[in-house]
Design a protein around this motif. Structure first.
Motif, short mmCIF file in Angstrom:
data_model
loop_
_atom_site.label_atom_id
_atom_site.label_comp_id
_atom_site.label_asym_id
_atom_site.label_seq_id
_atom_site.Cartn_x
_atom_site.Cartn_y
_atom_site.Cartn_z
N THR A 1 0.26 2.60 -8.68
CA THR A 1 -0.83 3.54 -8.37
C THR A 1 -2.01 2.81 -7.74
O THR A 1 -2.69 3.35 -6.87
CB THR A 1 -1.31 4.28 -9.63
OG1 THR A 1 -1.49 3.32 -10.68
CG2 THR A 1 -0.27 5.31 -10.07
N LEU A 2 -2.24 1.59 -8.16
CA LEU A 2 -3.37 0.83 -7.62
C LEU A 2 -3.13 0.41 -6.17
O LEU A 2 -4.03 0.47 -5.34
CB LEU A 2 -3.62 -0.40 -8.51
CG LEU A 2 -4.90 -1.20 -8.28
CD1 LEU A 2 -5.31 -1.92 -9.56
CD2 LEU A 2 -4.78 -2.21 -7.15
N GLN B 1 3.51 4.33 -1.24
CA GLN B 1 3.81 5.20 -2.38
C GLN B 1 5.34 5.29 -2.51
O GLN B 1 5.99 5.76 -1.58
CB GLN B 1 3.28 6.59 -2.03
CG GLN B 1 3.16 7.56 -3.13
CD GLN B 1 1.73 7.59 -3.64
OE1 GLN B 1 0.81 7.68 -2.84
NE2 GLN B 1 1.58 7.48 -4.94
N GLU C 1 -16.22 -1.10 -4.01
CA GLU C 1 -15.01 -0.26 -4.02
C GLU C 1 -13.92 -0.89 -4.88
O GLU C 1 -13.22 -0.18 -5.61
CB GLU C 1 -14.47 -0.06 -2.60
CG GLU C 1 -15.23 0.99 -1.81
CD GLU C 1 -16.01 0.37 -0.68
OE1 GLU C 1 -16.71 -0.65 -0.95
OE2 GLU C 1 -15.92 0.88 0.45
N ALA D 1 -10.99 2.64 -12.27
CA ALA D 1 -10.22 3.89 -12.24
C ALA D 1 -8.85 3.71 -12.89
O ALA D 1 -8.35 4.62 -13.54
CB ALA D 1 -10.07 4.39 -10.80
N GLU E 1 -14.61 -0.18 -8.42
CA GLU E 1 -14.27 1.21 -8.75
C GLU E 1 -12.77 1.40 -8.95
O GLU E 1 -12.35 2.09 -9.88
CB GLU E 1 -14.72 2.16 -7.62
CG GLU E 1 -16.18 2.56 -7.70
CD GLU E 1 -16.65 3.17 -6.39
OE1 GLU E 1 -15.84 3.85 -5.71
OE2 GLU E 1 -17.82 2.94 -6.04
N VAL E 2 -11.98 0.78 -8.06
CA VAL E 2 -10.51 0.91 -8.19
C VAL E 2 -10.06 0.30 -9.51
O VAL E 2 -9.26 0.89 -10.25
CB VAL E 2 -9.81 0.21 -7.00
CG1 VAL E 2 -8.31 0.11 -7.23
CG2 VAL E 2 -10.10 0.96 -5.70
N PRO F 1 -1.67 1.59 -3.38
CA PRO F 1 -2.08 2.45 -2.26
C PRO F 1 -3.60 2.55 -2.11
O PRO F 1 -4.10 2.80 -1.00
CB PRO F 1 -1.46 3.80 -2.62
CG PRO F 1 -0.26 3.44 -3.44
CD PRO F 1 -0.69 2.25 -4.25
N ARG F 2 -4.34 2.34 -3.19
CA ARG F 2 -5.81 2.40 -3.10
C ARG F 2 -6.39 1.17 -2.41
O ARG F 2 -7.59 1.13 -2.11
CB ARG F 2 -6.40 2.56 -4.49
CG ARG F 2 -6.13 3.92 -5.10
CD ARG F 2 -7.04 5.00 -4.51
NE ARG F 2 -8.43 4.74 -4.84
CZ ARG F 2 -9.04 5.17 -5.94
NH1 ARG F 2 -8.39 5.90 -6.80
NH2 ARG F 2 -10.30 4.87 -6.15
N LEU F 3 -5.58 0.15 -2.18
CA LEU F 3 -6.08 -1.04 -1.48
C LEU F 3 -6.04 -0.88 0.04
O LEU F 3 -6.59 -1.70 0.78
CB LEU F 3 -5.27 -2.28 -1.89
CG LEU F 3 -5.40 -2.69 -3.36
CD1 LEU F 3 -4.51 -3.90 -3.66
CD2 LEU F 3 -6.86 -3.00 -3.73
N GLY G 1 0.80 -1.23 0.00
CA GLY G 1 0.00 0.00 0.00
C GLY G 1 0.83 1.27 0.00
O GLY G 1 0.29 2.37 0.14
#
Ligand code: ADP
Ligand code: MG
Length: 334
Positions: free
Chosen positions: A204-205, A85, A285, A292, A288-289, A207-209, A83
């Motif tokens: 990029t994906l 960056q 969610e 995106a 959506e990820v 961190p959205r988890l 997760g």
């Protein structure tokens, strides 16, 4: 003894590596002994190191720019799965005296391309000669909100098992490079080889988890072997179904022509996709990820508590619901 074809260590650093530190004040232009790095406000640093070795992780005549990018990307892939960056990395380089300056120039060009792609800087390292093969150790650092790292051990019974992207391409690509899958078309072959040579870390994906995935890791040793790691630390059994595992069109073609192709896809490794568990409540969610970033997120099975007397581990089921036999679960070094 053959003399080296390279300029001295410090000339190499000044010429090829110092430019990659520009823009990161704590790297001090690679003119000091060590670097300083602070996490962003409210964050912790996640650190990860991974080495790649000529003849083990890449072929000695692979292009140097691609070797450099692969070395960096396998580390960024781990940060993504946690997760985090990515921010910066260090480089330990051991070069045999057969390496020429052009090779180092191409290597540094590859790093420059990926630094721009992933917004990271080189902040230090070490440079040595070696009687062995080219060895590239990278340590990468990333930011994560304090306490939010996605660990391996957080999975619960009833949660789904998910993967990003497609599975097996790189392992099949290596077979293609070795001439072991001759009867597929050139475009499919090129796609698979590309997936072997240049992983696409889900930077990029990942961190959205955070807040959605309960356990995660990146697939480097093989889907089944890496899922076993989650099972062991989470103390659970994973049930996956072969027909739900996402395959690229090229992988489907290769598997159709290759004995044991599906087993290879499930255990071959080098995927650098994220494997994670998540509760059914976050399905929207996750969709959506996926949307995106334009990266598939596919449910391949679920976690269960081990029944009395059974061990943790992975059960792989075929399309008919029967156990799918595997000779091995993944890659191990020793
Ligand atoms: P010495 O080993 O003589 O002490 P160092 O290893 O400290 O020299 O290297 C000098 C500087 O160059 C340090 O800032 C170090 O981090 C940096 N450096 C050395 N090799 C690399 C490399 N391969 N990539 C990035 N920075 C490097
Ligand atoms: Mg040193």
């Amino acid at each position: 003894m053959q003399t080296s074809r390279l300029p001295g260590e410090f000339a190499l650093i000044a010429r090829y590596f110092a430019p990659l530190a520009r823009g990161f004040p704590g790297a001090y232009g690679l003119l000091d002994d060590a670097a300083v790095i602070a996490p962003a406000a409210g964050c912790e640093l996640v650190a990860k190191t991974d080495a790649i070795i000529g003849g083990v992780h890449f072929l000695p005549d692979d292009p140097a720019d691609l070797i450099a990018r692969k070395a960096l990307r396998v580390n960024l892939s781990d940060l993504a799965a946690k997760g985090a960056q990515p921010r910066a990395y260090m480089l330990d380089l051991a070069l045999p005296n057969t390496i020429e300056e052009d090779w180092v120039a191409a290597f540094a060009r590859g790093l420059a391309i990926d630094q721009a792609e992933y917004s990271v800087h080189l902040i230090g390292g070490d440079t040595n000669s070696t009687p062995g093969p080219v060895t590239i150790g990278i340590m990468a650092f990333g930011d994560i909100a304090a306490g939010r790292i996605i660990r391996r051990g957080g999975a619960h019974p009833g949660e789904g098992i998910f993967v990003t992207g497609t599975i097996g391409d790189a392992a099949l690509g290596l077979r293609v490079l070795r001439g072991e899958i001759p009867c597929i078309d050139a475009a499919a072959a090129q796609f698979l080889v590309g997936r072997y040579r240049l992983p696409q870390p889900r930077v990029t994906l990942g961190p959205r988890l955070v807040g959605l995935a309960t356990a995660a890791l990146d697939i480097s040793d093989g889907l089944v072997a890496d899922l076993r790691h989650i099972c062991e630390v989470s103390n659970l059994v994973a049930i996956i179904e072969t027909q739900r595992v996402p395959l690229s069109p090229a992988a489907r073609v290769a598997i159709a022509t290759e004995n044991n192709g599906l087993a290879l896809a499930l255990t071959g490794g080098d995927d650098y996709e994220i494997l994670f568990t998540a509760p059914p409540s976050v399905a929207d969610e996750l969709a959506e990820v996926s949307q995106a970033f334009g990266i598939p997120i596919t449910a391949i099975g679920h976690m269960e508590a081990p029944s009395a007397g059974t061990k943790t581990g992975v059960r792989v089921m075929d399309a008919a619901g029967r156990p799918f036999a595997l000779e091995r679960e993944g890659w191990v070094h020793f």
